[in-house]
Design a protein around this motif. Sequence first.
Motif, PDB file in Angstrom:
ATOM      1  N   TYR A 246     -10.343 -19.665   6.667  1.00 18.00           N
ATOM      2  CA  TYR A 246      -9.076 -20.102   6.075  1.00 18.00           C
ATOM      3  C   TYR A 246      -8.055 -18.968   5.979  1.00 18.00           C
ATOM      4  O   TYR A 246      -6.855 -19.203   6.100  1.00 18.00           O
ATOM      5  CB  TYR A 246      -9.317 -20.677   4.677  1.00 18.00           C
ATOM      6  CG  TYR A 246      -9.799 -22.113   4.671  1.00 18.00           C
ATOM      7  CD1 TYR A 246      -8.945 -23.164   4.970  1.00 18.00           C
ATOM      8  CD2 TYR A 246     -11.127 -22.407   4.365  1.00 18.00           C
ATOM      9  CE1 TYR A 246      -9.388 -24.479   4.955  1.00 18.00           C
ATOM     10  CE2 TYR A 246     -11.578 -23.718   4.351  1.00 18.00           C
ATOM     11  CZ  TYR A 246     -10.701 -24.751   4.647  1.00 18.00           C
ATOM     12  OH  TYR A 246     -11.145 -26.051   4.644  1.00 18.00           O
ATOM     13  N   ILE A 247      -8.533 -17.753   5.723  1.00  9.43           N
ATOM     14  CA  ILE A 247      -7.581 -16.680   5.407  1.00  9.43           C
ATOM     15  C   ILE A 247      -7.335 -15.721   6.557  1.00  9.43           C
ATOM     16  O   ILE A 247      -6.414 -14.903   6.476  1.00  9.43           O
ATOM     17  CB  ILE A 247      -8.044 -15.875   4.168  1.00  9.43           C
ATOM     18  CG1 ILE A 247      -9.356 -15.135   4.448  1.00  9.43           C
ATOM     19  CG2 ILE A 247      -8.170 -16.773   2.959  1.00  9.43           C
ATOM     20  CD1 ILE A 247      -9.785 -14.212   3.326  1.00  9.43           C
ATOM     21  N   GLU A 248      -8.154 -15.760   7.631  1.00 15.32           N
ATOM     22  CA  GLU A 248      -7.928 -14.823   8.720  1.00 15.32           C
ATOM     23  C   GLU A 248      -6.604 -15.134   9.405  1.00 15.32           C
ATOM     24  O   GLU A 248      -6.200 -16.295   9.527  1.00 15.32           O
ATOM     25  CB  GLU A 248      -9.080 -14.842   9.718  1.00 15.32           C
ATOM     26  CG  GLU A 248      -9.319 -16.158  10.400  1.00 15.32           C
ATOM     27  CD  GLU A 248     -10.518 -16.092  11.335  1.00 15.32           C
ATOM     28  OE1 GLU A 248     -10.992 -14.982  11.611  1.00 15.32           O
ATOM     29  OE2 GLU A 248     -10.973 -17.151  11.782  1.00 15.32           O
ATOM     30  N   GLU A 249      -5.915 -14.096   9.845  1.00 18.41           N
ATOM     31  CA  GLU A 249      -4.576 -14.253  10.394  1.00 18.41           C
ATOM     32  C   GLU A 249      -4.579 -14.656  11.863  1.00 18.41           C
ATOM     33  O   GLU A 249      -3.577 -15.112  12.379  1.00 18.41           O
ATOM     34  CB  GLU A 249      -3.800 -12.945  10.209  1.00 18.41           C
ATOM     35  CG  GLU A 249      -3.580 -12.590   8.743  1.00 18.41           C
ATOM     36  CD  GLU A 249      -2.824 -11.294   8.563  1.00 18.41           C
ATOM     37  OE1 GLU A 249      -2.936 -10.421   9.437  1.00 18.41           O
ATOM     38  OE2 GLU A 249      -2.105 -11.168   7.556  1.00 18.41           O
ATOM     39  N   ASN A 250      -5.705 -14.455  12.551  1.00 18.17           N
ATOM     40  CA  ASN A 250      -5.803 -14.815  13.968  1.00 18.17           C
ATOM     41  C   ASN A 250      -6.942 -15.817  14.131  1.00 18.17           C
ATOM     42  O   ASN A 250      -8.047 -15.463  14.540  1.00 18.17           O
ATOM     43  CB  ASN A 250      -6.054 -13.562  14.824  1.00 18.17           C
ATOM     44  CG  ASN A 250      -4.976 -12.517  14.642  1.00 18.17           C
ATOM     45  OD1 ASN A 250      -3.909 -12.610  15.202  1.00 18.17           O
ATOM     46  ND2 ASN A 250      -5.266 -11.509  13.822  1.00 18.17           N
ATOM     47  N   ASN A 251      -6.655 -17.077  13.787  1.00 23.19           N
ATOM     48  CA  ASN A 251      -7.718 -18.084  13.750  1.00 23.19           C
ATOM     49  C   ASN A 251      -8.370 -18.320  15.109  1.00 23.19           C
ATOM     50  O   ASN A 251      -9.558 -18.617  15.187  1.00 23.19           O
ATOM     51  CB  ASN A 251      -7.161 -19.419  13.235  1.00 23.19           C
ATOM     52  CG  ASN A 251      -6.752 -19.334  11.776  1.00 23.19           C
ATOM     53  OD1 ASN A 251      -7.420 -18.673  10.999  1.00 23.19           O
ATOM     54  ND2 ASN A 251      -5.660 -19.971  11.407  1.00 23.19           N
ATOM     55  N   LYS A 252      -7.593 -18.232  16.172  1.00 21.97           N
ATOM     56  CA  LYS A 252      -8.116 -18.540  17.503  1.00 21.97           C
ATOM     57  C   LYS A 252      -8.421 -17.287  18.320  1.00 21.97           C
ATOM     58  O   LYS A 252      -8.678 -17.372  19.518  1.00 21.97           O
ATOM     59  CB  LYS A 252      -7.118 -19.424  18.251  1.00 21.97           C
ATOM     60  CG  LYS A 252      -6.899 -20.775  17.580  1.00 21.97           C
ATOM     61  CD  LYS A 252      -5.888 -21.628  18.332  1.00 21.97           C
ATOM     62  CE  LYS A 252      -5.679 -22.961  17.623  1.00 21.97           C
ATOM     63  NZ  LYS A 252      -4.668 -23.796  18.320  1.00 21.97           N
ATOM     64  N   SER A 253      -8.402 -16.164  17.671  1.00 20.23           N
ATOM     65  CA  SER A 253      -8.682 -14.913  18.376  1.00 20.23           C
ATOM     66  C   SER A 253     -10.172 -14.782  18.653  1.00 20.23           C
ATOM     67  O   SER A 253     -11.009 -15.181  17.844  1.00 20.23           O
ATOM     68  CB  SER A 253      -8.202 -13.717  17.549  1.00 20.23           C
ATOM     69  OG  SER A 253      -8.629 -12.503  18.134  1.00 20.23           O
ATOM     70  N   LEU A 254     -10.494 -14.200  19.802  1.00 17.73           N
ATOM     71  CA  LEU A 254     -11.888 -13.946  20.147  1.00 17.73           C
ATOM     72  C   LEU A 254     -12.455 -12.797  19.318  1.00 17.73           C
ATOM     73  O   LEU A 254     -13.660 -12.730  19.079  1.00 17.73           O
ATOM     74  CB  LEU A 254     -11.992 -13.619  21.644  1.00 17.73           C
ATOM     75  CG  LEU A 254     -13.379 -13.683  22.281  1.00 17.73           C
ATOM     76  CD1 LEU A 254     -13.964 -15.081  22.150  1.00 17.73           C
ATOM     77  CD2 LEU A 254     -13.303 -13.279  23.753  1.00 17.73           C
ATOM     78  N   PHE A 255     -11.588 -11.927  18.833  1.00 18.88           N
ATOM     79  CA  PHE A 255     -12.034 -10.750  18.077  1.00 18.88           C
ATOM     80  C   PHE A 255     -11.963 -11.030  16.572  1.00 18.88           C
ATOM     81  O   PHE A 255     -10.939 -11.513  16.080  1.00 18.88           O
ATOM     82  CB  PHE A 255     -11.172  -9.536  18.417  1.00 18.88           C
ATOM     83  CG  PHE A 255     -11.337  -9.041  19.819  1.00 18.88           C
ATOM     84  CD1 PHE A 255     -12.323  -8.129  20.132  1.00 18.88           C
ATOM     85  CD2 PHE A 255     -10.523  -9.513  20.835  1.00 18.88           C
ATOM     86  CE1 PHE A 255     -12.487  -7.673  21.429  1.00 18.88           C
ATOM     87  CE2 PHE A 255     -10.679  -9.078  22.135  1.00 18.88           C
ATOM     88  CZ  PHE A 255     -11.664  -8.154  22.436  1.00 18.88           C
ATOM     89  N   PRO A 256     -13.036 -10.738  15.833  1.00 18.67           N
ATOM     90  CA  PRO A 256     -13.004 -10.940  14.375  1.00 18.67           C
ATOM     91  C   PRO A 256     -12.108  -9.898  13.713  1.00 18.67           C
ATOM     92  O   PRO A 256     -12.015  -8.754  14.158  1.00 18.67           O
ATOM     93  CB  PRO A 256     -14.469 -10.746  13.972  1.00 18.67           C
ATOM     94  CG  PRO A 256     -15.041  -9.850  15.023  1.00 18.67           C
ATOM     95  CD  PRO A 256     -14.324 -10.188  16.302  1.00 18.67           C
ATOM     96  N   THR A 257     -11.454 -10.292  12.627  1.00 17.66           N
ATOM     97  CA  THR A 257     -10.563  -9.382  11.908  1.00 17.66           C
ATOM     98  C   THR A 257     -10.952  -9.225  10.437  1.00 17.66           C
ATOM     99  O   THR A 257     -10.230  -8.607   9.668  1.00 17.66           O
ATOM    100  CB  THR A 257      -9.110  -9.883  11.991  1.00 17.66           C
ATOM    101  OG1 THR A 257      -9.050 -11.233  11.515  1.00 17.66           O
ATOM    102  CG2 THR A 257      -8.592  -9.835  13.417  1.00 17.66           C
ATOM    103  N   ILE A 258     -12.079  -9.809  10.046  1.00 16.60           N
ATOM    104  CA  ILE A 258     -12.603  -9.657   8.686  1.00 16.60           C
ATOM    105  C   ILE A 258     -14.073  -9.267   8.805  1.00 16.60           C
ATOM    106  O   ILE A 258     -14.842  -9.927   9.514  1.00 16.60           O
ATOM    107  CB  ILE A 258     -12.454 -10.950   7.863  1.00 16.60           C
ATOM    108  CG1 ILE A 258     -10.973 -11.323   7.716  1.00 16.60           C
ATOM    109  CG2 ILE A 258     -13.095 -10.795   6.493  1.00 16.60           C
ATOM    110  CD1 ILE A 258     -10.747 -12.642   7.011  1.00 16.60           C
ATOM    111  N   LEU A 259     -14.453  -8.209   8.118  1.00 17.14           N
ATOM    112  CA  LEU A 259     -15.823  -7.705   8.222  1.00 17.14           C
ATOM    113  C   LEU A 259     -16.720  -8.415   7.215  1.00 17.14           C
ATOM    114  O   LEU A 259     -16.413  -8.506   6.029  1.00 17.14           O
ATOM    115  CB  LEU A 259     -15.840  -6.193   7.964  1.00 17.14           C
ATOM    116  CG  LEU A 259     -17.199  -5.500   8.099  1.00 17.14           C
ATOM    117  CD1 LEU A 259     -17.747  -5.656   9.509  1.00 17.14           C
ATOM    118  CD2 LEU A 259     -17.084  -4.031   7.733  1.00 17.14           C
TER     119      LEU A 259
END
Length: 519
Positions: A246-259
């Motif tokens: 819900y909170i990640e800024e790149n929902n459709k990105s292949l790379f995760p942005t939250i650890l």
Amino acid sequence: MKKSKLKWLINQISEPEEKEIVEDNRAAQEDLKKKKSINLNLESTIDMMKSLFSIPENNDVKLRHLQIGGLERKATLIYISTITDTPIIEEHIIRPLVQNENTLKAIENIISAPSVSTVQMIEDAVTGINNGDTVLFVEGYDLAYVIATSSVEGRGIEKAENEVVVKGPKEAFNEKALSNISLIRKRIKNENLMVESLTISQRSNNDLYILYIKDLANEDILNRIKDKVNKLNVNAIQNLSLLEQYIEENNKSLFPTILYTERPDRTSAFLEDGFIVLIMDNSPSSLILPATFWSFFHNPEDYYLRFIFGNFIRMLRMIALFITLFISAIYISVTNYHIGMIPADLLLAISATREIVPFPAIIEVLMMEIAFELIREAGLRVPNPIGPTIGIVGALILGQAAVQANIVSPLVVIIVALGGLSSFAIGDINMNFTIRLLRFLFIISAALFGFYGMTFLFITGLFYMVTIKSFGVPYLSPMTPYYKSSKDTFFRKVMLNEIYRPGYIKPKDIQKKQVNKDG
């Protein structure tokens, strides 16, 4: 007669109208909770609570009526039996209240429970009951006493399953948020460690805990995270795995942005560097924000081992990353487009093994890659005692049978197995999925254009990673753009030389330790 008439009226309402009425009733109930203060009349207040909790149909919501000794006042306790510690209610609430003989003693002083607070709104009382507390209503009082009696069942503190280390702490988070916070408090004994609580869902009232160190965390990043969380408009978010999406800024990105991590020692280390941590009930983990590419690549054991050993493991992990991404693609490129790069003896050996194989190299590789992924998934889903057996025996039997049936060449089995095993060196589950999917993209690009396709995809991927941000922090920092830090990207430095916190999160105090100017 009245019930049958009501049923007839409901049946006459069309579906959209019925839905609208249900929503209106729900809104009215929410307004009742929010606006209604506790009544001086005990019976009126209890009737309202019975309506809100559907008593007596709701079997685990209990009412206990009693007379407070000495004060000679009627009182009622309300609690949910399945999430409260009933011996505490009997020993520390009911018995002291009934046996009290002091007419001047305040109620909060009669109760011997660890924590007692007062509320004046029905909404606050309902929230306390839903959290496992016991609420005491007293005749003639326009307030209620919320008594801490919560006792929610859950696992004990166990070993980490995914982020395993040989040297270092073995504790892992469990599904109780308060237990997880206590594990962090055990490591960070600092009055500046802040734990803020927010309710993030409208129907299930799930609590989210935001942890940060007040004199380190960047206010802009903290406010950005809070704004993102406060804008959520959903009925239920049961755990951090759902909240992450819900909170990640790149929902459709292949790379995760939250650890995502299950280790309290790793979480504490990030907190002390100025990062923000999210914790919820029902989640044996924490979320660390913001996150860069290098944080997914690192492992806690890199720091627990001595300088040389930790960097040796990192070097192995980098080699494993290269192998799992490129080895299958390089094989396809060389055999299809760049035969001149292979020594003559090796070329003859490859040709001899592929002579009887009826499929082109791309089909061989894809069949074995998909088979490897299926074996890995099956090994995860079956019961634990037979999972490893299926993985090892299945891979051996499948590979040997495929070679004997002349479906694939032996070299392809070796290449795919080596690439698959190397992928396990990437410990973070989100980044592991990213690398596994990228491997297929490189295979397809190699089949279409050889090394030129692989190079184009690699450069395009780098350009894309440069554009990604995690709550305003560039994904490849501190490498690009450059920030002052301890330069812990590819290789770590000696502990004594790690002076700075990561500059890309702009902490309030960037120095971990004072620099000795005298050397």
